[in-house]
Structures are given as C-alpha cells and as structure tokens.
Write an enzyme that holds these catalytic residues in place. Structure first.
Site, short mmCIF file in Angstrom:
data_model
loop_
_atom_site.label_atom_id
_atom_site.label_comp_id
_atom_site.label_asym_id
_atom_site.label_seq_id
_atom_site.Cartn_x
_atom_site.Cartn_y
_atom_site.Cartn_z
N SER A 80 0.87 -1.19 0.00
CA SER A 80 0.00 0.00 0.00
C SER A 80 0.90 1.22 0.00
CB SER A 80 -0.87 0.01 1.26
OG SER A 80 -1.45 1.29 1.44
N TYR A 131 -1.27 -0.75 10.30
CA TYR A 131 -1.36 -1.09 8.87
C TYR A 131 -0.10 -0.62 8.14
CZ TYR A 131 -3.56 -1.27 4.20
OH TYR A 131 -3.87 -1.53 2.88
P1 NAP Z 1 -11.21 -6.56 0.80
O1 NAP Z 1 -12.18 -6.27 -0.31
O2 NAP Z 1 -11.58 -6.25 2.19
O3 NAP Z 1 -10.75 -8.11 0.68
C1 NAP Z 1 -9.84 -8.62 1.60
C2 NAP Z 1 -9.58 -10.07 1.28
O4 NAP Z 1 -8.61 -10.56 2.22
C3 NAP Z 1 -10.82 -10.94 1.42
O5 NAP Z 1 -10.80 -11.92 0.40
C4 NAP Z 1 -10.62 -11.61 2.77
O6 NAP Z 1 -11.18 -12.91 2.85
C5 NAP Z 1 -9.13 -11.74 2.83
N1 NAP Z 1 -8.63 -11.85 4.20
C6 NAP Z 1 -8.56 -10.88 5.15
N2 NAP Z 1 -8.06 -11.40 6.29
C7 NAP Z 1 -7.81 -12.72 6.05
C8 NAP Z 1 -7.28 -13.78 6.83
N3 NAP Z 1 -6.90 -13.62 8.11
N4 NAP Z 1 -7.16 -14.99 6.25
C9 NAP Z 1 -7.55 -15.18 4.97
N5 NAP Z 1 -8.05 -14.21 4.18
C10 NAP Z 1 -8.19 -13.00 4.72
O7 NAP Z 1 -9.85 -5.80 0.55
P2 NAP Z 1 -9.18 -5.12 -0.74
O8 NAP Z 1 -9.47 -3.67 -0.69
O9 NAP Z 1 -9.47 -5.91 -1.97
O10 NAP Z 1 -7.65 -5.27 -0.30
C11 NAP Z 1 -6.84 -6.32 -0.78
C12 NAP Z 1 -5.39 -5.98 -0.45
O11 NAP Z 1 -5.07 -4.71 -1.02
C13 NAP Z 1 -5.11 -5.84 1.04
O12 NAP Z 1 -3.84 -6.37 1.35
C14 NAP Z 1 -5.10 -4.35 1.27
O13 NAP Z 1 -4.32 -3.96 2.38
C15 NAP Z 1 -4.51 -3.87 -0.04
N6 NAP Z 1 -4.82 -2.47 -0.34
C16 NAP Z 1 -6.10 -2.06 -0.55
C17 NAP Z 1 -6.36 -0.73 -0.85
C18 NAP Z 1 -7.74 -0.20 -1.10
O14 NAP Z 1 -7.89 1.03 -1.25
N7 NAP Z 1 -8.77 -1.03 -1.17
C19 NAP Z 1 -5.31 0.16 -0.93
C20 NAP Z 1 -4.01 -0.28 -0.70
C21 NAP Z 1 -3.78 -1.61 -0.43
P3 NAP Z 1 -12.72 -13.21 3.29
O15 NAP Z 1 -13.53 -12.00 2.91
O16 NAP Z 1 -13.03 -14.44 2.50
O17 NAP Z 1 -12.70 -13.48 4.76
#
Ligand code: NAP
Length: 252
Positions: free
Chosen positions: A151, A164
């Site tokens: 991130s 984070y």
């Molecule tokens: P999201 O929609 O909340 O999805 C998160 C995913 O991670 C879900 O599939 C969830 O699984 C899984 N997960 C979380 N904790 C887990 C655990 N303990 N064991 C197994 N699976 C787990 O998030 P997203 O926005 O797509 O983010 C994905 C990645 O991108 C993350 O690493 C986040 O930090 C990074 N990121 C996101 C953004 C943003 O703006 N969205 C920006 C920078 C970085 P379940 O739902 O099946 O439990």
C-alpha cells in the site's frame, strides 16, 4: 543462454497461481486477470466461501480453471495447508499473490496490542510464511513470481494507520530482500502499492481525500490486477525487488 534455458523467462507447463484473499476486491480481480493470462488459479479466501465460489465461477465462465481454498493466513499452520491444497489440485504454485489483508485503524496513542498484532499477523507474518513455503518449488522449477499487495501507506504516512503502515512497510522490506535472495534462481519478488481503490475495505472515501488524488478518482480493483498480472507474466522476468505504485498520482 536461450530463452528456454534462462531461469525465470518462460512459465513452465502445468504450473498454477495462488491468490490469497480472492473472494472479493483486488484479490478477485487479480485471480481473474491471471486466469485470463492462462494460469490455473487457486482462489484462496478467509470466511467468504460464497465470494470465492463466485470468483471460481467467473473464471470458469471465461474458459479458465480454478479451485477455492480456505484458510486463515494469520494462522501459523495455514501456509503449508493452503499451498499443499493448491499443489494437490492444480500442480506446483509458481505464482503467489499475497493479497489478503485487513485494517484495524486507530491513533498510535490508543491502539490496543490486539489490533496491532492482528494486522501484523495477517498482512506481514502471513505473506512471510506463504513466501517461505512457496519458494522451494519455485527455486526447483527455476521459475517463480511473487507479487505482494502492499500500500502507499507503507511508503508514506497516513495518520490513524500505524499498525497497517508498519505491516505494509514490512512487506516492502520483505519484498526487496527476498527478491535479492532468489533473483539468480529465476524467481522474481515485487510489490504493488495501491492508493485508494474502490473495494469493501474502503467503502467510503472522504471527499477531501479524493481531491488530493491527482487523477480525482479512486482506482478500480481491475486497475491493480492489471499490474499484478504484468508482474506475474513472462514479460516481467527482469523486474524484481520493485514496488509499483497504483494510486492515480497520489504519491507522485
Ligand atoms: P477486501 O475487499 O476487504 O478483501 C480482503 C480479502 O482478504 C478478502 O478476500 C478476505 O477474505 C481476505 N482476508 C482478510 N483477512 C484474512 C485472513 N486472516 N485470512 C484469509 N483471508 C483473509 O480488501 P481489498 O481492498 O481488496 O484489499 C486487498 C489488499 O489490497 C489488502 O492487502 C489491502 O491492504 C490492499 N490495499 C487495498 C487498498 C484499497 O484502497 N482497497 C489500498 C491499498 C492496499 P474473506 O472476505 O473471505 O474473509
């Protein structure tokens, strides 16, 4: 050396990709993008079995191959169980996308140990263990692609996200160091650093923060997935230890 014998240049037949947290958001989009590039995909998820099944169904509807695999990445025993399940069903995992992640925000002065530890365990310890377990088969195959979803918060401050930020900064350090360790084996290790991406994690982006993005909009999961797919491709064989920001210019 010819392209066929230079380590890491051409993806071997019969390999698969594993994307953690692929039940929704950036992970689901990345699984679809890798499947479109011809990878059979292990669609990992935590609790959302229906979301993972939808990702698998979308890949199959597009003519690809995928299986869903559950596991809590914060659990120390999960890495071996997840990789072994993927290998048993789809063959050696030669692309690993460490995408699963969580937030648990709070100002550092008030942050509880539990919130700090849970975020580090999920966003940093999990990817470390998965990487450690995945590297052996990649090194043996002389081909591997690891893409860590970090991130921009791991690169610059964001008040209220000390846990984070520490997890993502750690992930960037892990990326660069492991990249240097395995580069001559044909294994690349890179990170993407998204800014504001419209997913469940960011359900509401405050208007003021949107104005700070030069592109004046959040990114889509597909825009991050395209970068993940590039870093996993044969075309990216000489890209390793890099961090690709995907943030509409926010950190420019
Ligand atoms: P999201 O929609 O909340 O999805 C998160 C995913 O991670 C879900 O599939 C969830 O699984 C899984 N997960 C979380 N904790 C887990 C655990 N303990 N064991 C197994 N699976 C787990 O998030 P997203 O926005 O797509 O983010 C994905 C990645 O991108 C993350 O690493 C986040 O930090 C990074 N990121 C996101 C953004 C943003 O703006 N969205 C920006 C920078 C970085 P379940 O739902 O099946 O439990």
């Amino acid at each position: 050396m010819s392209p066929k014998t230079t380590p890491g240049l051409v993806r071997p037949e019969g390999a698969c990709a594993l994307v953690t947290g692929a039940s929704k958001g950036i992970g689901a989009a990345s699984a679809l993008a890798l499947a479109a590039d011809g990878w059979p995909v292990a669609v990992h998820y935590g609790r959302d079995a229906a979301g993972a099944a939808a990702t698998v169904a979308a890949i199959e509807a597009a003519g690809g191959r995928a299986v869903a695999i559950a596991g809590d990445v914060a659990d120390p025993g999960a890495a071996d169980a997840i990789l072994s399940a993927a290998e048993a069903q789809l063959g050696p995992v030669l692309a690993l996308v460490n995408n699963a992640g969580i937030t648990d925000d709070g100002l550092a002065m008030q942050l509880e140990d539990d919130a700090f530890d849970r975020v580090i365990a999920t966003n940093l310890n999990g990817p470390f263990r998965l990487t450690r377990r995945a590297l052996g088969p990649m090194v043996r195959a002389r081909h591997g692609r690891i893409v860590n979803v970090a991130s921009i918060v791991g690169l610059r401050a964001n008040a209220g996200q000390a846990n984070y930020a520490a997890s993502k900064a750690g992930l960037v350090g892990l990326t660069r160091t492991v990249a240097a360790e395995v580069a001559r084996r044909g294994v690349t290790v890179n990170a993407v650093a998204p800014g504001f991406i419209a997913t469940a994690m960011t359900h509401e982006i405050p208007e003021g923060q949107l104005g700070a993005i030069p592109a004046r909009r959040p990114g889509s999961p597909e825009e991050v997935a395209a970068c993940v797919a590039f870093l996993a491709s044969d075309a990216a064989a000489y890209v390793t230890g890099s961090v690709l920001t995907v943030d509409g210019g926010l950190s420019a």
